[in-house]
Motif scaffolding. Structure first.
Motif, PDB file in Angstrom:
ATOM      1  N   ASP A 207      33.833  39.143  55.996  1.00  0.00           N
ATOM      2  CA  ASP A 207      33.986  39.636  54.617  1.00  0.00           C
ATOM      3  C   ASP A 207      35.455  39.812  54.260  1.00  0.00           C
ATOM      4  O   ASP A 207      35.867  39.515  53.132  1.00  0.00           O
ATOM      5  CB  ASP A 207      33.240  40.963  54.433  1.00  0.00           C
TER       6      ASP A 207
ATOM      7  N   LEU B 139      37.060  36.325  53.566  1.00  0.00           N
ATOM      8  CA  LEU B 139      36.688  35.794  52.249  1.00  0.00           C
ATOM      9  C   LEU B 139      37.454  36.507  51.141  1.00  0.00           C
ATOM     10  O   LEU B 139      37.937  35.876  50.186  1.00  0.00           O
ATOM     11  CB  LEU B 139      35.184  35.936  52.034  1.00  0.00           C
TER      12      LEU B 139
ATOM     13  N   ALA C 166      40.663  34.636  48.712  1.00  0.00           N
ATOM     14  CA  ALA C 166      40.710  34.613  47.248  1.00  0.00           C
ATOM     15  C   ALA C 166      42.039  35.172  46.744  1.00  0.00           C
ATOM     16  O   ALA C 166      42.654  34.637  45.814  1.00  0.00           O
ATOM     17  CB  ALA C 166      39.544  35.414  46.675  1.00  0.00           C
TER      18      ALA C 166
ATOM     19  N   ALA D  26      30.452  30.473  57.993  1.00  0.00           N
ATOM     20  CA  ALA D  26      30.600  31.226  56.747  1.00  0.00           C
ATOM     21  C   ALA D  26      31.408  30.467  55.701  1.00  0.00           C
ATOM     22  O   ALA D  26      31.158  30.595  54.501  1.00  0.00           O
ATOM     23  CB  ALA D  26      31.266  32.572  57.037  1.00  0.00           C
ATOM     24  N   LEU D  27      32.356  29.654  56.157  1.00  0.00           N
ATOM     25  CA  LEU D  27      33.252  28.980  55.213  1.00  0.00           C
ATOM     26  C   LEU D  27      32.817  27.567  54.837  1.00  0.00           C
ATOM     27  O   LEU D  27      33.218  27.059  53.787  1.00  0.00           O
ATOM     28  CB  LEU D  27      34.666  28.907  55.804  1.00  0.00           C
ATOM     29  N   LYS D  28      31.989  26.933  55.666  1.00  0.00           N
ATOM     30  CA  LYS D  28      31.742  25.500  55.476  1.00  0.00           C
ATOM     31  C   LYS D  28      31.005  25.171  54.183  1.00  0.00           C
ATOM     32  O   LYS D  28      31.112  24.048  53.678  1.00  0.00           O
ATOM     33  CB  LYS D  28      30.984  24.935  56.673  1.00  0.00           C
ATOM     34  N   GLU D  29      30.284  26.141  53.605  1.00  0.00           N
ATOM     35  CA  GLU D  29      29.568  25.898  52.352  1.00  0.00           C
ATOM     36  C   GLU D  29      30.292  26.507  51.152  1.00  0.00           C
ATOM     37  O   GLU D  29      29.709  26.624  50.076  1.00  0.00           O
ATOM     38  CB  GLU D  29      28.146  26.470  52.439  1.00  0.00           C
ATOM     39  N   THR D  30      31.540  26.879  51.329  1.00  0.00           N
ATOM     40  CA  THR D  30      32.307  27.475  50.244  1.00  0.00           C
ATOM     41  C   THR D  30      33.482  26.570  49.863  1.00  0.00           C
ATOM     42  O   THR D  30      33.749  25.571  50.530  1.00  0.00           O
ATOM     43  CB  THR D  30      32.863  28.856  50.646  1.00  0.00           C
ATOM     44  N   SER D  31      34.168  26.950  48.807  1.00  0.00           N
ATOM     45  CA  SER D  31      35.354  26.188  48.393  1.00  0.00           C
ATOM     46  C   SER D  31      36.488  26.316  49.402  1.00  0.00           C
ATOM     47  O   SER D  31      37.473  25.581  49.332  1.00  0.00           O
ATOM     48  CB  SER D  31      35.831  26.667  47.023  1.00  0.00           C
ATOM     49  N   PHE D  32      36.364  27.261  50.340  1.00  0.00           N
ATOM     50  CA  PHE D  32      37.405  27.463  51.348  1.00  0.00           C
ATOM     51  C   PHE D  32      37.249  26.543  52.554  1.00  0.00           C
ATOM     52  O   PHE D  32      38.052  26.588  53.480  1.00  0.00           O
ATOM     53  CB  PHE D  32      37.384  28.914  51.849  1.00  0.00           C
ATOM     54  N   CYS D  33      36.205  25.695  52.568  1.00  0.00           N
ATOM     55  CA  CYS D  33      35.945  24.852  53.741  1.00  0.00           C
ATOM     56  C   CYS D  33      37.099  23.904  54.037  1.00  0.00           C
ATOM     57  O   CYS D  33      37.300  23.486  55.174  1.00  0.00           O
ATOM     58  CB  CYS D  33      34.653  24.075  53.558  1.00  0.00           C
TER      59      CYS D  33
END
Length: 263
Positions: A165, A168, A172, A251-258
Protein backbone atom coordinates in the motif's frame (compact mmCIF):
# COMPACT_ATOMS: atom_id res chain seq x y z
CA UNK A 1 30.11 34.41 -12.94
CA UNK A 2 27.61 31.97 -14.47
CA UNK A 3 24.78 30.69 -12.23
CA UNK A 4 23.37 27.17 -12.37
CA UNK A 5 21.05 24.81 -10.53
CA UNK A 6 20.58 21.07 -10.44
CA UNK A 7 16.79 20.75 -10.45
CA UNK A 8 15.72 17.31 -9.29
CA UNK A 9 13.71 15.30 -6.78
CA UNK A 10 14.69 12.91 -4.03
CA UNK A 11 16.62 9.70 -4.79
CA UNK A 12 17.50 10.76 -8.33
CA UNK A 13 21.29 10.92 -8.20
CA UNK A 14 21.73 14.60 -7.39
CA UNK A 15 24.40 14.00 -4.72
CA UNK A 16 26.50 12.33 -7.42
CA UNK A 17 26.25 15.43 -9.62
CA UNK A 18 26.96 17.86 -6.76
CA UNK A 19 30.11 15.90 -5.92
CA UNK A 20 31.12 15.84 -9.59
CA UNK A 21 30.68 19.59 -10.02
CA UNK A 22 32.60 20.35 -6.84
CA UNK A 23 35.49 18.25 -8.17
CA UNK A 24 35.98 20.86 -10.90
CA UNK A 25 38.41 23.63 -9.84
CA UNK A 26 36.24 26.42 -11.30
CA UNK A 27 32.78 25.27 -10.19
CA UNK A 28 31.01 25.41 -6.84
CA UNK A 29 27.67 23.86 -5.98
CA UNK A 30 26.29 24.37 -2.47
CA UNK A 31 23.80 21.54 -2.65
CA UNK A 32 20.32 21.87 -1.21
CA UNK A 33 19.39 25.23 0.33
CA UNK A 34 15.56 25.30 0.40
CA UNK A 35 14.85 22.37 2.71
CA UNK A 36 13.43 23.16 6.17
CA UNK A 37 16.25 21.08 7.69
CA UNK A 38 19.08 22.97 5.97
CA UNK A 39 21.04 25.42 8.16
CA UNK A 40 21.06 28.32 5.63
CA UNK A 41 17.28 28.13 5.22
CA UNK A 42 16.82 27.97 8.99
CA UNK A 43 18.88 31.17 9.26
CA UNK A 44 16.77 32.78 6.56
CA UNK A 45 13.53 31.93 8.32
CA UNK A 46 14.75 33.11 11.71
CA UNK A 47 17.05 36.02 10.86
CA UNK A 48 16.03 36.88 7.27
CA UNK A 49 19.38 35.79 5.86
CA UNK A 50 19.66 37.47 2.46
CA UNK A 51 16.41 39.42 2.77
CA UNK A 52 12.72 39.06 3.49
CA UNK A 53 11.75 36.93 0.49
CA UNK A 54 12.98 33.53 -0.59
CA UNK A 55 14.02 35.02 -3.95
CA UNK A 56 16.26 37.53 -2.14
CA UNK A 57 17.67 34.67 -0.06
CA UNK A 58 18.57 32.72 -3.21
CA UNK A 59 20.09 35.81 -4.84
CA UNK A 60 22.22 36.27 -1.72
CA UNK A 61 23.49 32.70 -1.88
CA UNK A 62 24.47 33.12 -5.51
CA UNK A 63 26.25 36.45 -4.99
CA UNK A 64 27.62 36.62 -1.42
CA UNK A 65 31.34 36.20 -0.76
CA UNK A 66 30.56 35.84 2.94
CA UNK A 67 28.30 32.87 2.24
CA UNK A 68 30.87 31.43 -0.19
CA UNK A 69 33.76 31.47 2.29
CA UNK A 70 31.54 30.30 5.15
CA UNK A 71 30.55 27.30 3.04
CA UNK A 72 34.19 26.68 2.10
CA UNK A 73 35.20 26.69 5.76
CA UNK A 74 32.35 24.36 6.76
CA UNK A 75 33.20 21.97 3.91
CA UNK A 76 36.90 21.92 4.78
CA UNK A 77 36.25 21.06 8.44
CA UNK A 78 33.72 18.38 7.43
CA UNK A 79 36.19 16.71 5.10
CA UNK A 80 38.96 16.86 7.71
CA UNK A 81 36.64 15.31 10.27
CA UNK A 82 36.00 12.47 7.83
CA UNK A 83 39.74 12.13 7.17
CA UNK A 84 39.49 13.49 3.62
CA UNK A 85 41.63 16.10 1.92
CA UNK A 86 39.89 19.52 2.00
CA UNK A 87 39.07 21.18 -1.32
CA UNK A 88 39.48 24.92 -0.80
CA UNK A 89 38.58 27.27 -3.64
CA UNK A 90 38.80 31.05 -3.96
CA UNK A 91 36.07 33.38 -5.18
CA UNK A 92 38.07 34.62 -8.17
CA UNK A 93 38.56 31.02 -9.37
CA UNK A 94 34.87 30.34 -9.76
CA UNK A 95 33.30 30.48 -13.21
CA UNK A 96 30.01 28.76 -12.37
CA UNK A 97 28.22 28.88 -9.02
CA UNK A 98 25.11 26.95 -8.14
CA UNK A 99 22.81 24.98 -5.90
CA UNK A 100 20.76 21.83 -6.22
CA UNK A 101 17.21 21.58 -5.04
CA UNK A 102 14.02 19.62 -5.35
CA UNK A 103 11.12 20.81 -7.49
CA UNK A 104 8.86 20.08 -4.52
CA UNK A 105 10.70 22.77 -2.54
CA UNK A 106 10.06 25.33 -5.28
CA UNK A 107 6.38 24.43 -5.03
CA UNK A 108 6.39 24.77 -1.23
CA UNK A 109 8.15 28.15 -1.35
CA UNK A 110 5.77 29.54 -4.01
CA UNK A 111 8.63 29.82 -6.52
CA UNK A 112 6.89 28.32 -9.54
CA UNK A 113 7.90 31.27 -11.75
CA UNK A 114 11.42 31.63 -10.34
CA UNK A 115 13.24 30.33 -13.40
CA UNK A 116 11.27 32.50 -15.79
CA UNK A 117 12.41 35.59 -13.89
CA UNK A 118 16.02 34.39 -13.59
CA UNK A 119 16.75 33.87 -17.27
CA UNK A 120 20.53 33.67 -16.79
CA UNK A 121 20.39 30.55 -14.60
CA UNK A 122 21.34 27.34 -16.39
CA UNK A 123 19.22 24.37 -15.31
CA UNK A 124 20.58 20.83 -15.13
CA UNK A 125 17.29 18.96 -15.04
CA UNK A 126 18.05 15.59 -13.45
CA UNK A 127 15.17 13.14 -13.28
CA UNK A 128 14.70 9.46 -12.55
CA UNK A 129 12.20 7.82 -14.87
CA UNK A 130 11.73 4.65 -12.83
CA UNK A 131 9.62 5.86 -9.92
CA UNK A 132 9.61 2.40 -8.33
CA UNK A 133 13.37 2.46 -7.87
CA UNK A 134 13.06 5.95 -6.38
CA UNK A 135 10.55 4.57 -3.88
CA UNK A 136 12.79 1.62 -2.98
CA UNK A 137 15.86 3.85 -2.71
CA UNK A 138 13.99 5.97 -0.19
CA UNK A 139 13.13 2.84 1.79
CA UNK A 140 16.84 2.00 1.90
CA UNK A 141 17.67 5.52 3.05
CA UNK A 142 15.09 5.48 5.83
CA UNK A 143 15.94 1.98 6.98
CA UNK A 144 19.72 2.25 6.93
CA UNK A 145 20.29 6.01 7.18
CA UNK A 146 22.35 5.76 3.98
CA UNK A 147 21.87 8.87 1.87
CA UNK A 148 24.85 8.33 -0.41
CA UNK A 149 27.61 5.77 -0.85
CA UNK A 150 31.23 6.12 -1.89
CA UNK A 151 32.83 4.13 -4.69
CA UNK A 152 34.56 1.75 -2.27
CA UNK A 153 31.39 0.83 -0.37
CA UNK A 154 29.24 -2.18 -1.20
CA UNK A 155 25.62 -2.30 -2.34
CA UNK A 156 22.74 -2.82 0.05
CA UNK A 157 22.82 -6.56 0.78
CA UNK A 158 20.04 -7.22 3.29
CA UNK A 159 16.63 -7.69 1.70
CA UNK A 160 13.77 -5.43 2.76
CA UNK A 161 10.06 -6.11 3.20
CA UNK A 162 8.14 -3.41 1.30
CA UNK A 163 4.51 -2.61 2.31
CA UNK A 164 2.52 -2.72 -0.94
CA UNK A 165 0.00 0.00 0.00
CA UNK A 166 2.86 2.36 0.81
CA UNK A 167 4.52 1.65 -2.54
CA UNK A 168 1.33 2.38 -4.50
CA UNK A 169 0.81 5.62 -2.57
CA UNK A 170 4.40 6.77 -3.05
CA UNK A 171 4.45 5.90 -6.75
CA UNK A 172 1.52 8.22 -7.41
CA UNK A 173 3.26 11.02 -5.48
CA UNK A 174 6.58 10.52 -7.27
CA UNK A 175 4.95 10.56 -10.71
CA UNK A 176 3.32 13.89 -9.81
CA UNK A 177 6.67 15.24 -8.62
CA UNK A 178 8.26 14.44 -11.97
CA UNK A 179 5.38 16.13 -13.79
CA UNK A 180 5.76 19.23 -11.60
CA UNK A 181 9.53 19.22 -12.14
CA UNK A 182 9.12 19.49 -15.91
CA UNK A 183 6.35 22.04 -15.52
CA UNK A 184 8.74 24.36 -13.67
CA UNK A 185 11.02 24.61 -16.69
CA UNK A 186 8.47 24.15 -19.45
CA UNK A 187 8.64 27.79 -20.58
CA UNK A 188 12.41 28.16 -20.51
CA UNK A 189 14.44 28.39 -23.72
CA UNK A 190 16.03 25.07 -24.67
CA UNK A 191 19.53 26.57 -24.46
CA UNK A 192 19.05 27.11 -20.71
CA UNK A 193 18.18 23.50 -19.89
CA UNK A 194 20.19 20.27 -19.95
CA UNK A 195 17.95 17.24 -19.37
CA UNK A 196 19.68 14.22 -17.83
CA UNK A 197 17.84 10.97 -17.20
CA UNK A 198 19.20 9.06 -14.20
CA UNK A 199 19.01 5.75 -16.08
CA UNK A 200 21.16 7.12 -18.91
CA UNK A 201 23.69 8.69 -16.56
CA UNK A 202 24.31 5.47 -14.64
CA UNK A 203 24.19 3.12 -17.60
CA UNK A 204 27.98 2.74 -17.64
CA UNK A 205 31.24 4.46 -16.79
CA UNK A 206 31.41 5.65 -20.39
CA UNK A 207 27.97 7.24 -20.01
CA UNK A 208 29.07 9.03 -16.85
CA UNK A 209 32.13 10.41 -18.65
CA UNK A 210 29.92 11.48 -21.56
CA UNK A 211 27.52 13.39 -19.32
CA UNK A 212 30.37 14.88 -17.32
CA UNK A 213 31.72 16.43 -20.51
CA UNK A 214 28.25 17.58 -21.60
CA UNK A 215 27.65 19.24 -18.23
CA UNK A 216 30.93 21.14 -18.27
CA UNK A 217 30.28 22.26 -21.84
CA UNK A 218 26.76 23.36 -20.83
CA UNK A 219 28.20 25.38 -17.92
CA UNK A 220 30.80 26.96 -20.20
CA UNK A 221 33.76 25.71 -18.15
CA UNK A 222 36.79 23.85 -19.40
CA UNK A 223 36.47 20.05 -19.63
CA UNK A 224 38.27 18.30 -16.78
CA UNK A 225 38.59 14.53 -16.34
CA UNK A 226 37.26 14.38 -12.79
CA UNK A 227 35.03 11.74 -11.27
CA UNK A 228 32.39 11.81 -8.57
CA UNK A 229 33.18 9.65 -5.56
CA UNK A 230 29.48 8.79 -5.17
CA UNK A 231 27.54 6.00 -6.83
CA UNK A 232 24.03 4.56 -6.76
CA UNK A 233 22.83 2.50 -3.80
CA UNK A 234 20.43 -0.06 -5.28
CA UNK A 235 21.18 -3.10 -7.40
CA UNK A 236 19.36 -3.09 -10.74
CA UNK A 237 17.87 -6.51 -9.88
CA UNK A 238 15.04 -5.64 -7.49
CA UNK A 239 14.48 -9.28 -6.56
CA UNK A 240 17.80 -9.16 -4.72
CA UNK A 241 16.63 -6.15 -2.67
CA UNK A 242 12.94 -6.79 -1.92
CA UNK A 243 12.11 -9.83 0.20
CA UNK A 244 8.45 -9.82 -0.94
CA UNK A 245 9.29 -9.12 -4.58
CA UNK A 246 6.72 -11.65 -5.92
CA UNK A 247 3.99 -9.91 -3.92
CA UNK A 248 5.15 -6.54 -5.25
CA UNK A 249 5.25 -7.83 -8.82
CA UNK A 250 1.74 -9.25 -8.57
CA UNK A 251 0.37 -6.01 -7.11
CA UNK A 252 1.87 -3.81 -9.82
CA UNK A 253 1.56 -5.93 -12.96
CA UNK A 254 -2.11 -5.01 -13.56
CA UNK A 255 -1.64 -1.31 -12.86
CA UNK A 256 -0.22 1.63 -14.79
CA UNK A 257 2.93 1.21 -12.67
CA UNK A 258 3.80 -2.15 -14.29
CA UNK A 259 6.23 -0.37 -16.65
CA UNK A 260 8.61 0.17 -13.72
CA UNK A 261 9.02 -3.57 -13.18
CA UNK A 262 10.87 -3.98 -16.46
CA UNK A 263 13.06 -0.87 -16.66
Amino acid sequence: MQRHIILTNGRSGSNYLVNLLNSHPHVINYGEVLGDWMLPYKLHKRFKLGGNSVTEYLDYIYSSKVFFYSAQTYSAFSRLRNQKQPRVKHWNQIQSIGIKDFSINFQKRQLQSFFQHQSDILVINLYRENALKRVLSRFVMRRTGTIKVEQNQGNVREKMYIPIDTVLHDLAIFEQETHDQFELISKLPARNVLNIRYEDLFESEQAQNHYRDRIFEFLNVEPVSVKSSHRKILSDDLSTVVSNYEELYTALKETSFCKYLHS
